[in-house]
Design a protein around this motif. Structure first.
Motif, PDB file in Angstrom:
ATOM      1  N   ARG A 170       0.823  -1.216   0.000  1.00  0.00           N
ATOM      2  CA  ARG A 170       0.000   0.000   0.000  1.00  0.00           C
ATOM      3  C   ARG A 170       0.854   1.261   0.000  1.00  0.00           C
ATOM      4  O   ARG A 170       0.373   2.333  -0.386  1.00  0.00           O
ATOM      5  CB  ARG A 170      -0.927  -0.013   1.214  1.00  0.00           C
ATOM      6  N   PRO A 195      -5.678  -2.922  -5.641  1.00  0.00           N
ATOM      7  CA  PRO A 195      -5.571  -2.524  -4.233  1.00  0.00           C
ATOM      8  C   PRO A 195      -5.759  -3.677  -3.255  1.00  0.00           C
ATOM      9  O   PRO A 195      -5.442  -3.543  -2.069  1.00  0.00           O
ATOM     10  CB  PRO A 195      -6.662  -1.462  -4.085  1.00  0.00           C
ATOM     11  N   GLU A 202      -2.027  -6.335  -0.368  1.00  0.00           N
ATOM     12  CA  GLU A 202      -1.529  -5.507   0.722  1.00  0.00           C
ATOM     13  C   GLU A 202      -0.086  -5.829   1.085  1.00  0.00           C
ATOM     14  O   GLU A 202       0.670  -4.946   1.487  1.00  0.00           O
ATOM     15  CB  GLU A 202      -2.416  -5.689   1.959  1.00  0.00           C
ATOM     16  N   ARG A 211      -3.783  -3.279 -12.064  1.00  0.00           N
ATOM     17  CA  ARG A 211      -5.011  -2.487 -12.082  1.00  0.00           C
ATOM     18  C   ARG A 211      -5.514  -2.289 -13.507  1.00  0.00           C
ATOM     19  O   ARG A 211      -6.701  -2.447 -13.803  1.00  0.00           O
ATOM     20  CB  ARG A 211      -4.753  -1.109 -11.467  1.00  0.00           C
TER      21      ARG A 211
END
Length: 539
Positions: free
Chosen positions: A136, A146, A149, A325
Motif C-alpha cells: 500500500r 488494491p 496488501e 489495475r
C-alpha cells in the motif's frame, strides 16, 4: 579479430567437434578452447537462434524449484548468479523481484521460508537479502490491484541471453576455436580413433570459401564429438549418429512484449491459479516482458516452428490482469516469441514439475572416440555445465589445463582500459563509470548510442570506433539509431548474416523500429551481404 575467414583446406582436423550453437555448445567451446584444445563449433542456423535467445532472460536460482525439492540445482544456480554479474557487467544486471502475496495460493509462512532458503543456500556479496513489503506504500504496489496488501522482495539477475551465447562463441574464437554458423552436421561416424563428420552449408554460411571442397560440403576429422543440439539432441543422436533413441520432453515457453506497464525498475513474480509463476520484467526501456507458458510439444513437434499460440497469449494476459489495475489485453502485444526447452524426463506428470537440471552422458569405448551427449540445462548453470563437460573430455584428449572460467571476463566485460581498477568493483557502478569514460573519449557520440553500445559491446566498442571524433566514423544512418559502422562490425566480428540476426538477436532494435525502418535494414544487408531476410517475430 575478424571471425568470417576462409579455411585453407578441404578437410578440417580438430580435437573436438561441437554440434549446436546455443548456450551449452558455445559454453563448452569456450571452456575447451581455453584449455588449449582445437575446437570446431558448428550451428545449423544462427548462434542462439532458437531456445537460447527465447528465454525469460533471467539469471536465477529458481525460487519455485524449491517446491519440487531441487535444492542441489537451486544451490548450484544461486552460486552462479554473482559470477554472471561480475564476468559480464555490460549484458547483465541485478534485478529486484516483487512477489505479491495471495493467501489462497500459498501461506505467507511458506513464502518466507522459501525466501530464507533462497537467501542462504549460496553465498551472496552483491545481491541483497529478501524482505517483506507493504504494497500500500511501496512504489511496486502502485500498478497492482488494491487488494494486494503484502508482498515480498528478493534479488536475482537479468542477462541478454542471445548476446551471452555470442560472447561465449567470441571468447572461444579468440582462444583459437573455429565457429561455423549455418552449417548443418549431416552425419558422423566413428573412424578409427576419431570421428569423421560431414557438414553441409546453408545460404549465408560463415567461413565460406573452403578451398577444394565440393560446393556446400565440408569434411571434419575430430578426436571427440559433443552433441549439444538442445531440442534436437535426441534426434541428432538417433538420426545422424545412428545411436539409441532417447526421450526428451520438449516444452514450449512463450513470452509476450507489451508497452511498459509500470514506471519503476522492479520486476514481478505472479502466482497463477494453476500454481505456475509468471514474470513481468522491465524490458528494453519502453516495454514489459511477460512469460512464460509451459506447453508440452507432441513427439512429432518441430522445435524451429515454435510460436506463441493465441491461447498462450490470452493466458498470459489473463494472469497478468489478475494483478495489474489496468487491463492487459492481447491487442496490446507488440511482439511475441517462443522457445522450446529440452527437459529431462524425470517422470513428472506436468511440464511445470520437470527438472531444469542437466545430465552429461559420456560414451568413451576403449578403442573408440568419445561422444558426449548434453541433455537439458538452463542458462544460469551453463558455465558449470561447460566446466563439467570439459573435465570429462580434456583428460582423454591430453589437455593439461584446469578449470579457468569462474573468474574470467566475457568479451567486453573488462572495463579496466577505460576506468582502471574500478572495473573490479560493483558491476552496476563499474558500468556507470564506463559510460562516463566513453563520453570523455568520444564526446560527440550521441548519448543514446553511447548507452546502448556500452550495454551491448562493453569494452569491445574499440572495435567500432577508433580514437578521434566519432560522428565521421559512424557512416550513414540506415534506420533510427543504427549506423553502417555497427552493421559492418556485426557482420565482420559477430557472424551476423541477415537483418534478422541484427534486429532480433545481436540487438533488439527491431522492437524500436516500424516496418519501413526494418525493411531499410533488410535492403542494406541484402545489398552489402547478399542475403535478404527480415522478420518481425523472430526470437
Amino acid at each position: 579479430m575478424r571471425v568470417n575467414v576462409s579455411f585453407p583446406a578441404t578437410e578440417l582436423h580438430c580435437d573436438v567437434l561441437i554440434v549446436g550453437g546455443g548456450i551449452n555448445g558455445a559454453g563448452i567451446a569456450r571452456d575447451l578452447a581455453g584449455r588449449g584444445l582445437r575446437v570446431l563449433l558448428c550451428e545449423q542456423g544462427d548462434l542462439a537462434q532458437h531456445t537460447s535467445s527465447c528465454s525469460t532472460k533471467l539469471v536465477h536460482g529458481g525460487l519455485r524449484y524449491l517446491e519440487h525439492g531441487e535444492f542441489a540445482l537451486v544451490r548450484k544456480a544461486l552460486a552462479e548468479r554473482e559470477l554472471f554479474l561480475r564476468s559480464a557487467p555490460h549484458i547483465t544486471r541485478a534485478l529486484r523481484f516483487v512477489l505479491p502475496h495471495v493467501p489462497e495460493l500459498r501461506p505467507a509462512w511458506m513464502l518466507r521460508a522459501g525466501l530464507f532458503l533462497y537467501d542462504h543456500l549460496a553465498r551472496r556479496e552483491l545481491l541483497p537479502a529478501s524482505r517483506t513489503l507493504n504494497l500500500r506504500t511501496h512504489p511496486a504496489g502502485a500498478p497492482l490491484h488494491p487488494d494486494f496488501e503484502q508482498g515480498f522482495a528478493y534479488a536475482d539477475g537479468w542477462v541478454d541471453d542471445a548476446r551471452l551465447v555470442l560472447l561465449c562463441a567470441l571468447d572461444a574464437a579468440e582462444r583459437g576455436a573455429r565457429v561455423l554458423t549455418r552449417w548443418h552436421c549431416a552425419g558422423a561416424r566413428r573412424a578409427g580413433p576419431g570421428w569423421s563428420a560431414t557438414l553441409q552449408a546453408a545460404e549465408g554460411a560463415s567461413e565460406a570459401g573452403v578451398g577444394g571442397r565440393r560446393a556446400g560440403e565440408l569434411r571434419v576429422q575430430a578426436r571427440a564429438l559433443v552433441n549439444a543440439a538442445g531440442p534436437w539432441a535426441a534426434s541428432f543422436l538417433h538420426r545422424q549418429l545412428q545411436g539409441p533413441l532417447q526421450v526428451l520432453r520438449l516444452v514450449r515457453g512463450s513470452h509476450i512484449v507489451l508497452p511498459r506497464l509500470f514506471e519503476h525498475d522492479f520486476a514481478y513474480v505472479f502466482q497463477s491459479t494453476d500454481r505456475r509463476v509468471l514474470f513481468a520484467i522491465p524490458y528494453e526501456d519502453d516495454f514489459t516482458l511477460l512469460g512464460t507458458t509451459e506447453v508440452e510439444l507432441p513427439a512429432s513437434g518441430e522445435p524451429s516452428a515454435a510460436q506463441a499460440s493465441a491461447a498462450e497469449v490470452e493466458y498470459l494476459c489473463a494472469q497478468a490482469g489478475r494483478y495489474f489495475r489496468a487491463p492487459v489485453r492481447p491487442a496490446q502485444v507488440v511482439w511475441s516469441y517462443a522457445g522450446v526447452r529440452p527437459l529431462l524426463d524425470d517422470g513428472a506428470r506436468e511440464a511445470t514439475a520437470l527438472t531444469r537440471d542437466y545430465r552429461l552422458e559420456l560414451e568413451a569405448p576403449p578403442a573408440g572416440a568419445p561422444l558426449l551427449n548434453v541433455w537439458g540445462g538452463k542458462i544460469t548453470t551453463f558455465r558449470v555445465l561447460a566446466q563439467e563437460a570439459a573435465e570429462l573430455l580434456a583428460p582423454r584428449l591430453g589437455a593439461s589445463g584446469g578449470p579457468w572460467t569462474a573468474g574470467a571476463w566475457l568479451p567486453g566485460g573488462d572495463f579496466s582500459a577505460f576506468i582502471g581498477a574500478a572495473a573490479r568493483g560493483e558491476p552496476a557502478q563499474a558500468l556507470r563509470q564506463f559510460e562516463l569514460a566513453l563520453g570523455g573519449r568520444w564526446p560527440d557520440l550521441p548519448a543514446s548510442l553511447r548507452r546502448r553500445w556500452a550495454r551491448l559491446y562493453g569494452a569491445r566498442i574499440e572495435l567500432l570506433l577508433r580514437p578521434g571524433p566519432a560522428l565521421p566514423q559512424l557512416g550513414a544512418e540506415v534506420a533510427p539509431g543504427l549506423f553502417e559502422a555497427e552493421l559492418r562490425y556485426l557482420h565482420r566480428h559477430e557472424w551476423a548474416a541477415t537483418a534478422e540476426d541484427v534486429l532480433w538477436r545481436r540487438t533488439k532494435l527491431g522492437l524500436h523500429m516500424d516496418a519501413a525502418a526494418r525493411s531499410r535494414v533488410a535492403a542494406w544487408c541484402a545489398r552489402e551481404w547478399g542475403r535478404v531476410e527480415v522478420s518481425s517475430v523472430a526470437c
